[in-house]
Design a protein around this motif. Structure first.
Motif, PDB file in Angstrom:
ATOM      1  N   GLU A  28      27.897  41.736 -13.034  1.00 17.18           N
ATOM      2  CA  GLU A  28      27.217  42.810 -12.130  1.00 17.18           C
ATOM      3  C   GLU A  28      26.470  43.898 -12.692  1.00 17.18           C
ATOM      4  O   GLU A  28      25.316  44.378 -12.632  1.00 17.18           O
ATOM      5  N   ASN A  29      27.370  44.531 -13.574  1.00 18.21           N
ATOM      6  CA  ASN A  29      27.325  45.783 -14.285  1.00 18.21           C
ATOM      7  C   ASN A  29      25.973  45.644 -15.223  1.00 18.21           C
ATOM      8  O   ASN A  29      24.894  46.030 -15.493  1.00 18.21           O
ATOM      9  N   PHE A  30      26.025  44.389 -16.004  1.00 17.19           N
ATOM     10  CA  PHE A  30      24.888  43.649 -16.993  1.00 17.19           C
ATOM     11  C   PHE A  30      23.789  43.718 -16.214  1.00 17.19           C
ATOM     12  O   PHE A  30      22.739  44.227 -16.540  1.00 17.19           O
ATOM     13  N   LEU A  31      23.934  43.093 -15.099  1.00 20.71           N
ATOM     14  CA  LEU A  31      22.501  42.971 -14.527  1.00 20.71           C
ATOM     15  C   LEU A  31      21.777  44.024 -13.891  1.00 20.71           C
ATOM     16  O   LEU A  31      20.609  44.384 -13.828  1.00 20.71           O
ATOM     17  N   LYS A  32      22.881  45.085 -13.421  1.00 22.05           N
ATOM     18  CA  LYS A  32      22.131  46.420 -13.218  1.00 22.05           C
ATOM     19  C   LYS A  32      21.715  47.144 -14.324  1.00 22.05           C
ATOM     20  O   LYS A  32      20.403  47.585 -13.897  1.00 22.05           O
ATOM     21  N   GLY A  33      22.263  47.034 -15.538  1.00 24.17           N
ATOM     22  CA  GLY A  33      21.666  47.607 -16.650  1.00 24.17           C
ATOM     23  C   GLY A  33      20.486  46.998 -16.782  1.00 24.17           C
ATOM     24  O   GLY A  33      19.336  47.683 -17.402  1.00 24.17           O
ATOM     25  N   VAL A  34      20.589  45.782 -16.866  1.00 23.58           N
ATOM     26  CA  VAL A  34      18.947  44.938 -17.234  1.00 23.58           C
ATOM     27  C   VAL A  34      17.715  45.440 -16.531  1.00 23.58           C
ATOM     28  O   VAL A  34      16.752  45.581 -16.597  1.00 23.58           O
ATOM     29  N   SER A  35      18.224  45.527 -15.110  1.00 21.64           N
ATOM     30  CA  SER A  35      17.385  45.924 -13.990  1.00 21.64           C
ATOM     31  C   SER A  35      16.855  47.479 -14.281  1.00 21.64           C
ATOM     32  O   SER A  35      15.626  47.849 -14.258  1.00 21.64           O
ATOM     33  N   LEU A  36      17.587  48.283 -14.840  1.00 23.72           N
ATOM     34  CA  LEU A  36      17.307  49.740 -15.075  1.00 23.72           C
ATOM     35  C   LEU A  36      16.378  49.641 -16.373  1.00 23.72           C
ATOM     36  O   LEU A  36      15.243  50.231 -16.360  1.00 23.72           O
ATOM     37  N   TYR A  37      16.501  48.835 -17.178  1.00 27.78           N
ATOM     38  CA  TYR A  37      15.741  48.549 -18.483  1.00 27.78           C
ATOM     39  C   TYR A  37      14.380  48.092 -18.062  1.00 27.78           C
ATOM     40  O   TYR A  37      13.376  48.388 -18.692  1.00 27.78           O
ATOM     41  N   LEU A  38      14.273  47.145 -17.034  1.00 29.43           N
ATOM     42  CA  LEU A  38      13.169  46.674 -16.727  1.00 29.43           C
ATOM     43  C   LEU A  38      12.269  47.663 -15.945  1.00 29.43           C
ATOM     44  O   LEU A  38      10.976  47.872 -16.153  1.00 29.43           O
ATOM     45  N   GLN A  92      24.050  50.627 -21.196  1.00 27.88           N
ATOM     46  CA  GLN A  92      24.979  51.741 -21.279  1.00 27.88           C
ATOM     47  C   GLN A  92      24.896  52.551 -20.122  1.00 27.88           C
ATOM     48  O   GLN A  92      25.943  53.076 -19.580  1.00 27.88           O
ATOM     49  N   GLN A  93      23.716  52.892 -19.354  1.00 20.58           N
ATOM     50  CA  GLN A  93      23.603  53.692 -18.456  1.00 20.58           C
ATOM     51  C   GLN A  93      24.230  53.241 -17.059  1.00 20.58           C
ATOM     52  O   GLN A  93      24.861  53.775 -16.454  1.00 20.58           O
ATOM     53  N   ALA A  94      24.255  51.812 -16.882  1.00 23.39           N
ATOM     54  CA  ALA A  94      24.850  51.062 -16.127  1.00 23.39           C
ATOM     55  C   ALA A  94      26.581  51.067 -16.138  1.00 23.39           C
ATOM     56  O   ALA A  94      27.123  50.944 -15.006  1.00 23.39           O
ATOM     57  N   THR A  95      26.899  51.018 -17.413  1.00 21.60           N
ATOM     58  CA  THR A  95      28.374  50.687 -17.582  1.00 21.60           C
ATOM     59  C   THR A  95      29.092  51.746 -18.173  1.00 21.60           C
ATOM     60  O   THR A  95      30.390  51.792 -18.079  1.00 21.60           O
ATOM     61  N   GLY A  96      28.423  52.568 -18.756  1.00 21.38           N
ATOM     62  CA  GLY A  96      29.317  53.749 -19.633  1.00 21.38           C
ATOM     63  C   GLY A  96      29.723  53.483 -20.994  1.00 21.38           C
ATOM     64  O   GLY A  96      30.296  54.161 -21.632  1.00 21.38           O
ATOM     65  N   ALA A  97      29.645  52.051 -21.166  1.00 26.08           N
ATOM     66  CA  ALA A  97      30.002  51.562 -22.549  1.00 26.08           C
ATOM     67  C   ALA A  97      29.351  51.719 -23.588  1.00 26.08           C
ATOM     68  O   ALA A  97      28.059  52.010 -23.410  1.00 26.08           O
TER      69      ALA A  97
END
Length: 916
Positions: A453-463, A481-486
């Motif tokens: 879920e966090n991965f796909l959220k980050g991908v959405s931010l990237y797109l 990183q923005q979506a996960t803080g990792a």
């Protein structure tokens, strides 16, 4: 020892276009003459001048150019430059005009140039595709521009970073259909007195005055809507007598309804219904992509064009996907599950590109994986799983993409996922398992580490951040990183920027385990100069709780050479739970047996994915000499006790794959091959006896696939009862013309056995199917079967077919057929080498020679074979496939070393455990 991918110290200015101007918009007009197999047209490119400029450099190849006209508000009058004054760089496929005046920085300019070209059969640029109709060859035309062939269709700035908008106008015969990325906004019959705002009518009038017409069908002018900003490699157009089926989908974001079509040439209008499944998949996946990414598909339509001549599998042109018949056509009355999966996977992969690649595009080809790795993961796993959960695509990914990636990346001649691309030859070569399968595998590993879920959220931010723009790796890492803080770069950079992957060695003590990472090579332990990378490895450690349940720690990582982890080793445990990580795991023999024994229990803590990983790691570790090869056979022996019916098929298929790896290595050792075949018969014939040969409505996907695999493997292993059943079914077809007793799933194996155990009548029947296949998959099966001949007379006929009748795109199937025939595998290699110059010329520019070299030569397994092969290819220009060639050399040498090291070990185990 071979080296890895070639590195370059070239300055990008040596292979990238100058940055003095940037195209912003193209008006492209192309006229297609399908009678003369020619095209011509003119293009006006609108340019922003970024620096003071006294020259313009653009890409052009295989085109005859007319006068070039440069105009700008900063020039007193347009400059006209004869094409003869161009400076041409044929190697870099560039042309340069020296300007008479300086174009100042900040100004705008236009370049207008006319062009002419041939519609060749090269399957690249703007080319012709053919079909037979009433004894005559007919043609239509389509484009294939990726990676660097838009320049063969019109002069352009042909680099992914140089995005622009495109307004395409196609001039074609009125009895044909014109297609492009966008919908047509107008279509009018040519009339020399018509209003002529953009010069198309006057240009065509001038052309027709020079060349009198022989075709009576009038010309028409089709204008298409302007595209969003896009790279040249996904521009597309096509012209021919096309028919279509259509559907639509409704955007979950805006509620907009978009038409979806699949086109095919009209010579066989009865075939278009075979595109229904591909259309259904396209309709079903589109809303999922919009929901997952939060970004609406931005074009007004999405077409697919099925092509009879196509080099790759399929291509993601924005708004106009193209691809082979096997990529999109499926007979609903005789569909095989394998063909169905292939079509769904291909269609979903290409739709994924509408976001990954088309909306957001890599800056340069060194980041190709941002397109292909994502399309493979999203299209073939994450989204496809939502449509077909019964296919267990996550587990299938392990035995397909992950294993394929690890096999290639275990060679010293591998290359990093992100690899320098200083010329077109290098760009063409990186469309391989590393840019697709390894990239998808490391992204899948990251997705599991941070949570899907966090991965796909980050991908959405990237797109969203890079909508209609270009990106590099760090842009993607920033989104996730923005979506996960990792700390994503720390985790991922070595996976993407370094070659290879690790083997994690697990050593036990009373109070825990020590895990150590080293680079894995198929030739054995990596020497120090190749063992410098320290990867950040998610260990996904599975342990068992007090109540006997599996507990998986997804956060524990190995980011040093070694690490100690306290745990209770008296209970089951496993590193790389779910086979998520891109690495092999080496246990002691004792631990491996314990894991295998636990894995076959009814309610095991180890998943289907765990079993698959164990079975696929075993032969790879054996080949590299980490464990005895007999331990692979012992593991297969234990896992035969698999009892959970719903987990059986993919594990059994992985076991079959492991045994096949041994057989394809020891294929010239009859005493070992016969025993391995006997082992295969012991495992798979009981499954055939249980499931039978007939497919039933409503049966599970697992049973259906398992039946197919078991029959295939049993027949290949020489089981006479299975061969007799298959050949009797073909005999019925031969005598009656009724093929209903040959299910689609069994077409390939039935055809192969018919040729192998039949005579001239069976062979000629198969040739007739290859000539006029009822479905694309039938045609492929027939061509592969033609290689299964057992007589010199028939193998010569097959070779004659290769040379004189096979389509360029189908040569690979013919060579695969010969490669899989122990009697004539080396015949195929010998004939290819004898006719090498012919094939190099016939397949110039596309991927054909690369495919053939890889598929045919890699069956070889002795040092003598290697030396002969190297002596041959050392005399040839191999620059277009140098990496694939080096990888093939590595494969042969590795197999030769494996045979030398393990023949006695295998023979001893087989003699003790297998009775023929």
């Amino acid at each position: 020892m071979s080296a890895g991918a070639p590195t370059t110290t070239k300055d990008p200015s040596e292979y990238r276009l100058p940055t003095n101007v940037k195209p912003t918009h193209y008006d492209v007009t192309v006229r297609t003459d399908l009678d003369k197999l020619k095209f011509d047209g003119f293009v006006t490119v609108h340019l922003n001048v970024k620096e003071d400029t006294t020259s313009l450099t653009f890409n052009s190849s295989e085109l005859a150019l007319g006068d070039l006209i440069v105009s700008s508000p900063s020039l007193q009058k347009p400059e006209v430059h004869p094409a003869s004054k161009l400076t041409i760089d044929k190697t870099q496929e560039r042309a340069t005009i020296a300007l008479a005046s300086t174009l100042p920085a900040g100004s705008k300019a236009q370049l207008k140039v006319s062009f002419e070209g041939e519609l060749t059969g090269s399957m690249m640029g703007y080319y012709r595709a053919a079909w037979e109709h009433e004894g005559k060859t007919k043609h239509y035309s389509l484009t294939q521009f990726e990676p660097t062939a838009a320049r063969r269709a019109f002069p352009c700035w042909d680099e992914p970073l140089l995005k622009a908008t495109f307004a395409v106008t196609l001039v074609s015969r009125e009895n044909t259909v014109a297609l492009s990325n966008m919908p047509a906004v107008s279509e009018t019959q040519y009339n020399q007195n018509a209003e002529d705002k953009d010069g198309v009518v006057s240009w065509l009038t001038e052309k027709l005055a020079v060349a009198p017409e022989t075709n009576t069908a009038p010309w028409k002018i089709t204008k298409f809507d302007t595209t969003p900003p896009m790279s040249t490699y996904i521009v597309a157009f096509a012209n021919g007598p096309f028919v279509y089926i259509e559907d639509s989908y409704t955007s979950p974001i805006s509620g907009a309804k978009r038409p979806l079509r699949v086109y095919n040439h009209a010579a066989t209008p009865d075939v278009i219904h075979q595109a229904q499944f591909a259309l259904d998949v396209k309709r079903d996946v589109l809303p999922h992509y919009e929901n997952v990414f939060g970004v609406e598909y931005p074009l007004p339509k999405l077409d697919t064009l099925v092509a009879t001549d196509f080099d790759a599998g399929a291509m993601e042109n924005w708004g106009l996907i193209t691809g082979r018949t096997t990529a999109f056509l499926l007979d609903p009355n005789k569909q095989s599950l394998g063909a169905k999966k292939q079509i769904a996977s291909t269609q979903s992969h290409e739709v994924a590109h509408m976001w990954f690649g088309n909306i957001t595009t890599m800056e340069w080809w060194d980041n190709l994986y941002l397109n292909e790795g994502f399309a493979s993961l999203m299209g073939e796993v994450i989204i496809l799983d939502k449509i077909f959960p019964e296919w267990k695509v996550h587990a299938a990914f392990i035995s397909g993409d992950l294993n394929e990636a690890l096999d290639l990346d275990a060679k010293l001649s591998s290359h990093p996922i992100e690899v320098e691309c200083p010329d077109a030859n290098m760009i063409n070569q990186i469309f391989d398992s590393l840019s697709y399968a390894k990239a998808a595998s490391v992204l899948r590993m990251l997705s599991q580490y941070v949570g899907e879920e966090n991965f796909l959220k980050g991908v959405s931010l990237y797109l969203k951040e890079h909508r209609f723009g270009n990106t590099v790796t760090k842009d993607l890492w920033e989104g996730i990183q923005q979506a996960t803080g990792a700390d994503i770069p720390k985790m991922m950079d070595n996976w993407v920027k370094k070659m290879g992957f690790p083997v994690v060695t697990v050593t036990e003590t009373e109070d825990g385990i020590t895990v150590r990472q080293d680079r894995f090579l198929e030739t054995g332990a990596a020497p120090s100069e190749h063992n410098e990378t320290i990867w950040t490895i998610p260990l996904n450690l599975l342990t068992v709780s007090a109540d006997g349940k599996a507990v998986i720690d997804h956060k524990i990582v190995l980011d040093t050479r070694e690490k100690f982890i306290p745990l209770d080793t008296s209970k089951p445990f496993k590193v790389n739970a779910g086979t998520i990580g891109v690495y092999r795991v080496l246990y002691t023999n004792e631990r491996l047996v314990k894991i295998a024994e636990e894995a076959v229990k009814e309610n095991s803590v180890f998943s289907l994915e765990d079993r698959i990983g164990l079975v696929l790691d075993a032969p790879a570790l054996s080949q590299a000499g980490y464990v005895k090869t007999s331990s692979t056979l012992a593991l297969v022996h234990v896992l035969r006790a698999e009892t959970n019916r719903h987990r059986t098929e993919l594990v059994i298929a992985s076991m079959a794959s492991s045994l096949e790896k041994l057989i394809s290595t020891w294929w010239e050792h009859p005493e070992i091959k016969s025993k391995l075949d006997a082992l295969r018969r012991q495992i798979f014939v009981p499954i055939v006896n249980r499931l039978g040969f007939d497919y039933h409505d409503g049966e599970s996907v697992e049973d259906r696939q398992l039946r197919t695999d078991a029959i295939n493997i049993s027949a290949n292993a020489g089981e006479q009862s299975v061969i007799k059943e298959l050949t009797s079914r073909f005999d019925h077809f031969l005598k009656t013309g009724d093929s209903s007793r040959i299910p689609g799933d069994l077409e390939m194996v039935t055809y192969r056995m018919a040729v192998k155990y039949g005579g001239e009548a069976e062979y000629e029947k198969i040739v007739s199917i290859a000539n006029k296949p009822p479905t694309p998959s039938s045609g492929n099966a027939a061509m592969i079967a033609m290689g299964q001949v057992q007589s010199d007379e028939l193998v010569e006929k097959t070779w004659d077919y290769i040379m004189n009748k096979a389509r360029d795109q189908n040569l690979i199937y013919m060579f695969i057929g010969l490669r899989s025939n122990p009697k004539y595998a080396k015949y195929g290699i010998k004939k290819f080498r004898e006719n090498y110059d012919y094939f190099a010329e016939r397949l110039a520019g596309n991927f054909g020679v690369t495919y053939i070299v890889q598929r045919t030569q890699s069956i070889l397994s002795t040092k003598k074979d290697y030396e002969e092969m190297k002596a041959f290819f050392d005399t040839k220009d191999t620059s277009k496939y140098s990496m694939a060639l080096q990888q093939t050399y590595d494969t042969i040498l590795s197999r030769a070393a494996w045979i030398e090291r393990s023949t006695d070990d295998i023979k001893e185990w087989l003699d003790a455990n297998v009775k023929e």
